[in-house]
Every structure is written in C-alpha cells, then in structure tokens.
Design a protein around this motif. Structure first.
Motif, PDB file in Angstrom:
ATOM      1  N   GLU A  79       0.812  -1.220   0.000  1.00  0.00           N
ATOM      2  CA  GLU A  79       0.000   0.000   0.000  1.00  0.00           C
ATOM      3  C   GLU A  79       0.848   1.274   0.000  1.00  0.00           C
ATOM      4  OE1 GLU A  79      -3.462   0.168  -0.038  1.00  0.00           O
ATOM      5  OE2 GLU A  79      -3.323  -1.989  -0.452  1.00  0.00           O
ATOM      6  N   SER A  80       2.030   1.220   0.630  1.00  0.00           N
ATOM      7  CA  SER A  80       2.783   2.451   0.859  1.00  0.00           C
ATOM      8  C   SER A  80       4.043   2.607   0.008  1.00  0.00           C
ATOM      9  CB  SER A  80       3.176   2.545   2.334  1.00  0.00           C
ATOM     10  OG  SER A  80       4.093   1.505   2.658  1.00  0.00           O
ATOM     11  N   ASP A  81       4.520   1.533  -0.595  1.00  0.00           N
ATOM     12  CA  ASP A  81       5.791   1.583  -1.316  1.00  0.00           C
ATOM     13  C   ASP A  81       5.590   1.058  -2.733  1.00  0.00           C
ATOM     14  OD1 ASP A  81       8.386   0.658  -2.361  1.00  0.00           O
ATOM     15  OD2 ASP A  81       9.151   1.149  -0.359  1.00  0.00           O
ATOM     16  N   GLU A  82       5.647   1.958  -3.689  1.00  0.00           N
ATOM     17  CA  GLU A  82       5.369   1.592  -5.081  1.00  0.00           C
ATOM     18  C   GLU A  82       6.350   0.543  -5.605  1.00  0.00           C
ATOM     19  OE1 GLU A  82       5.145   3.695  -9.468  1.00  0.00           O
ATOM     20  OE2 GLU A  82       4.846   4.931  -7.689  1.00  0.00           O
ATOM     21  N   HIS A  83       7.627   0.683  -5.267  1.00  0.00           N
ATOM     22  CA  HIS A  83       8.619  -0.289  -5.735  1.00  0.00           C
ATOM     23  C   HIS A  83       8.321  -1.674  -5.149  1.00  0.00           C
ATOM     24  CE1 HIS A  83      12.330  -1.908  -7.296  1.00  0.00           C
ATOM     25  NE2 HIS A  83      12.669  -2.312  -6.093  1.00  0.00           N
ATOM     26  N   PHE A  84       8.020  -1.736  -3.867  1.00  0.00           N
ATOM     27  CA  PHE A  84       7.685  -3.021  -3.253  1.00  0.00           C
ATOM     28  C   PHE A  84       6.442  -3.610  -3.910  1.00  0.00           C
ATOM     29  CE2 PHE A  84       5.669  -5.912  -0.314  1.00  0.00           C
ATOM     30  CZ  PHE A  84       6.733  -6.687   0.110  1.00  0.00           C
ATOM     31  N   ALA A  85       5.446  -2.784  -4.168  1.00  0.00           N
ATOM     32  CA  ALA A  85       4.223  -3.269  -4.814  1.00  0.00           C
ATOM     33  C   ALA A  85       4.542  -3.870  -6.184  1.00  0.00           C
ATOM     34  CB  ALA A  85       3.210  -2.141  -4.938  1.00  0.00           C
ATOM     35  N   GLU A  86       5.449  -3.233  -6.921  1.00  0.00           N
ATOM     36  CA  GLU A  86       5.852  -3.760  -8.227  1.00  0.00           C
ATOM     37  C   GLU A  86       6.598  -5.085  -8.082  1.00  0.00           C
ATOM     38  OE1 GLU A  86       8.043  -0.542  -9.963  1.00  0.00           O
ATOM     39  OE2 GLU A  86       6.224   0.629 -10.354  1.00  0.00           O
ATOM     40  N   LEU A  87       7.480  -5.169  -7.080  1.00  0.00           N
ATOM     41  CA  LEU A  87       8.188  -6.427  -6.818  1.00  0.00           C
ATOM     42  C   LEU A  87       7.199  -7.543  -6.489  1.00  0.00           C
ATOM     43  CD1 LEU A  87      11.177  -5.346  -4.546  1.00  0.00           C
ATOM     44  CD2 LEU A  87      11.309  -6.235  -6.872  1.00  0.00           C
ATOM     45  N   ALA A  88       6.260  -7.238  -5.616  1.00  0.00           N
ATOM     46  CA  ALA A  88       5.276  -8.239  -5.208  1.00  0.00           C
ATOM     47  C   ALA A  88       4.434  -8.684  -6.399  1.00  0.00           C
ATOM     48  CB  ALA A  88       4.384  -7.686  -4.094  1.00  0.00           C
ATOM     49  N   GLU A  89       4.033  -7.754  -7.239  1.00  0.00           N
ATOM     50  CA  GLU A  89       3.236  -8.113  -8.412  1.00  0.00           C
ATOM     51  C   GLU A  89       4.062  -8.955  -9.385  1.00  0.00           C
ATOM     52  OE1 GLU A  89       0.406  -8.977 -10.999  1.00  0.00           O
ATOM     53  OE2 GLU A  89       0.091  -8.125  -8.999  1.00  0.00           O
ATOM     54  N   ALA A  90       5.321  -8.589  -9.588  1.00  0.00           N
ATOM     55  CA  ALA A  90       6.191  -9.380 -10.467  1.00  0.00           C
ATOM     56  C   ALA A  90       6.361 -10.781  -9.904  1.00  0.00           C
ATOM     57  CB  ALA A  90       7.553  -8.692 -10.620  1.00  0.00           C
ATOM     58  N   TYR A  91       6.564 -10.891  -8.586  1.00  0.00           N
ATOM     59  CA  TYR A  91       6.686 -12.200  -7.946  1.00  0.00           C
ATOM     60  C   TYR A  91       5.425 -13.027  -8.188  1.00  0.00           C
ATOM     61  CZ  TYR A  91       7.162 -15.842  -4.450  1.00  0.00           C
ATOM     62  OH  TYR A  91       7.229 -17.062  -3.831  1.00  0.00           O
ATOM     63  N   HIS A  92       4.270 -12.419  -7.955  1.00  0.00           N
ATOM     64  CA  HIS A  92       3.017 -13.159  -8.128  1.00  0.00           C
ATOM     65  C   HIS A  92       2.827 -13.614  -9.576  1.00  0.00           C
ATOM     66  CE1 HIS A  92       1.528 -12.828  -4.101  1.00  0.00           C
ATOM     67  NE2 HIS A  92       1.671 -11.521  -4.105  1.00  0.00           N
TER      68      HIS A  92
END
Length: 78
Positions: free
Chosen positions: A25-38
């Motif tokens: 929710e708070s970190d765009e880079h982390f959100a992108e990493l998580a989406e790439a992982y998924h």
C-alpha cells in the motif's frame, strides 16, 4: 519438481503478512516487486501443472527469477 502448490508471499513469509500488505500500500517499488513475484509464481504454477507446458530451460529461468524477486522482497522485510 514441486508439489504443484503456489509459493504465495503470505506462505513464504508467514510472520510478515501485515508488513507485506502495508508495504504494498505504501511503497510503489515493493508493490511492483510483489506483483512481479506473483506473476512469475502463477506462470511457474501453470507450467508445473502442465496447463502451459514449456521447455525445462524456460521453467528453470523463471524459477531463478522467482528466487531473485523473493530475495529482494526478503531484504525489504528485514
């Protein structure tokens, strides 16, 4: 070969479920990493279950990519 079960982040890091959610929710880079992982994880799962069979090398490369993403995510969670 795996047991054909997805390696969801909540299963890989069960003690960090809340932190994972907050970072998404708070970190765009982390959100992108998580989406790439998924996405990579879903692709691997489809390959393992032969919904989308591919060459062994392709599957191996995707497994390496998943591990790289997981390592980067783990560094965020430390």
């Amino acid at each position: 070969m795996s047991q054909h079960t997805p390696h969801e982040l909540s299963e890989e890091f069960p003690d960090h479920k809340d932190k994972i959610h907050a970072l998404k929710e708070s970190d765009e880079h982390f959100a992108e990493l998580a989406e790439a992982y998924h996405q990579v994880n879903r692709d691997i799962h489809r390959m393992e279950t032969e919904v989308e069979p591919v060459a062994d090398l392709t599957e191996h490369e995707l497994r390496k990519r998943r591990l790289q993403l997981k390592d980067e995510i783990a560094s965020y969670l430390r």
